[in-house]
Scaffold this active site. Sequence first.
Site, PDB file in Angstrom:
ATOM      1  N   LYS A  92       0.856  -1.200   0.000  1.00  0.00           N
ATOM      2  CA  LYS A  92       0.000   0.000   0.000  1.00  0.00           C
ATOM      3  C   LYS A  92       0.890   1.247   0.000  1.00  0.00           C
ATOM      4  O   LYS A  92       0.600   2.238  -0.686  1.00  0.00           O
ATOM      5  CB  LYS A  92      -0.924  -0.023   1.220  1.00  0.00           C
ATOM      6  CG  LYS A  92      -2.049   0.999   1.211  1.00  0.00           C
ATOM      7  CD  LYS A  92      -1.666   2.362   1.711  1.00  0.00           C
ATOM      8  CE  LYS A  92      -2.875   3.301   1.770  1.00  0.00           C
ATOM      9  NZ  LYS A  92      -2.527   4.669   2.169  1.00  0.00           N
ATOM     10  N   ASP A 122      -5.195   4.499 -15.690  1.00  0.00           N
ATOM     11  CA  ASP A 122      -6.244   3.729 -15.023  1.00  0.00           C
ATOM     12  C   ASP A 122      -5.695   3.151 -13.711  1.00  0.00           C
ATOM     13  O   ASP A 122      -4.976   2.147 -13.714  1.00  0.00           O
ATOM     14  CB  ASP A 122      -6.693   2.620 -16.000  1.00  0.00           C
ATOM     15  CG  ASP A 122      -7.821   1.765 -15.468  1.00  0.00           C
ATOM     16  OD1 ASP A 122      -8.027   1.727 -14.242  1.00  0.00           O
ATOM     17  OD2 ASP A 122      -8.482   1.109 -16.281  1.00  0.00           O
TER      18      ASP A 122
HETATM   19  C1  MEV Z   1       0.293   4.815   4.829  1.00  0.00           C
HETATM   20  O1  MEV Z   1      -0.518   5.375   3.823  1.00  0.00           O
HETATM   21  C2  MEV Z   1       1.323   3.887   4.226  1.00  0.00           C
HETATM   22  C3  MEV Z   1       2.166   3.099   5.234  1.00  0.00           C
HETATM   23  O2  MEV Z   1       1.303   2.364   6.107  1.00  0.00           O
HETATM   24  C4  MEV Z   1       3.036   2.173   4.436  1.00  0.00           C
HETATM   25  C5  MEV Z   1       3.805   1.158   5.266  1.00  0.00           C
HETATM   26  O3  MEV Z   1       3.350   0.807   6.373  1.00  0.00           O
HETATM   27  O4  MEV Z   1       4.853   0.709   4.774  1.00  0.00           O
HETATM   28  C6  MEV Z   1       2.979   4.017   6.111  1.00  0.00           C
END
Ligand code: MEV
Length: 428
Positions: free
Chosen positions: A261, A277
Amino acid sequence: MNASSRIPGFYKLDPESRFLKLLEFSGLPAEQLRPLQGTDVRMASIADRMIENAVGTFSIPLGVAANFLVNGIDYLVPMATEEPSVVAAASNAALIAREKGGFHTSGTDPVMIAQVQILDVADPHGARLRLLEARDELLALANAQDPLLVQLGGGARGIEVRLLESGDFRSVVLHLQVDVRDAMGANAVNTMAEALAPRIAAIARGRSLLRILSNKADLRLVRARAVFDAEKLGGPEVVDGIVDASRFAAADPYRAATHNKGIMNGISAVVLATGNDTRAIEAGAHCHACREGRYTPLSYFEKDADGNLVGTIELPLALGLVGGATKTHPAAQAAVKLLAVKSAVQLAEVTAAVGLAQNMAALRALATEGIQRGHMSLHARNVAAAAGAAESEIGALVQRLVADGHVRLDRAQQLLAEIRAESKSSPK
Ligand code: MEV
């Protein structure tokens, strides 16, 4: 009785008339729904050409990440994101990467896969070989659909035939592999798949059903790597911390999802800013993360022989320069101009570098002070504004909120009252 959402002819109206229908439906005053129209009147008519039932446009912040050096070329990278700290973190990680030469990338040709599903085949193994024998005929038929793509150096490159079985489900699936050059490729390969399906069904002696690209774009991979100087990162313990964080993601899908993420915070922001996209990219990325039957991180961090941090990332990136919103959205066009990329592959390389930088910045924060402190001052600005601080009061209130350590609305209201009381009692 509730108003009806059945509004005959709604789709035929212009955006302003649709907006009036929303007022009728909701019974709300125009001021309350006005933000749905957006502020850019010119964009409303562009939006109306881009999607159906448009009433306006939805703005999110567009920031520009600095310091990116990718394959020896400098880039300012446009990023569209609603999340605080993302652009600053990417810029900061890119600055550290610059010290050791920036990002280096490699990748495959921009080859997309279209799937043609064939059902009711009596002899799937026989059908597979008949289809493979017809390879040249099928490629020629595919290329006849898109002479311009062929002229630009792209076109159908190969086929693969897979036999699927699951319970009582049996299907022959033909994969058509197409070099789509600077397009994302969905239109090109879907057109080819639809054109080929009757012939494929005839050869397989079955009936065709789905004819659609696969977002598992694993023939269109891009890789980026960078070395991050140990001292610039904060010392050897920080390197070790990031390596341990990377190992955690490799060992645990719960952590890998969050790790990825963090990568997509950077990648999706560039994808959106360039009018590409985001869902296609995200589907492809997460599917790639599962390619070995278990969800894994898309990037890895190691310590090199000199004690510096080495970051690597690999993922499919089906990005285009020549179609879709990249062509129709003025801000996306401007973003592509700012990037000054000459091909979709080059755009993918920069995007992968941003993903790696974003990821490194997150892991560095997590392995040291945690991410909350970095988030606090931007978050405090939002809380200060929500507490009713005027523009002239926000700076002082943010300082007090951050120092106080409780960045909450109730605390902001108290501190704002204190600031106002102090300024009243202070001699003029
Ligand atoms: C937050 O948007 C993204 C994080 O959680 C990524 C990660 O934990 O490596 C900080």
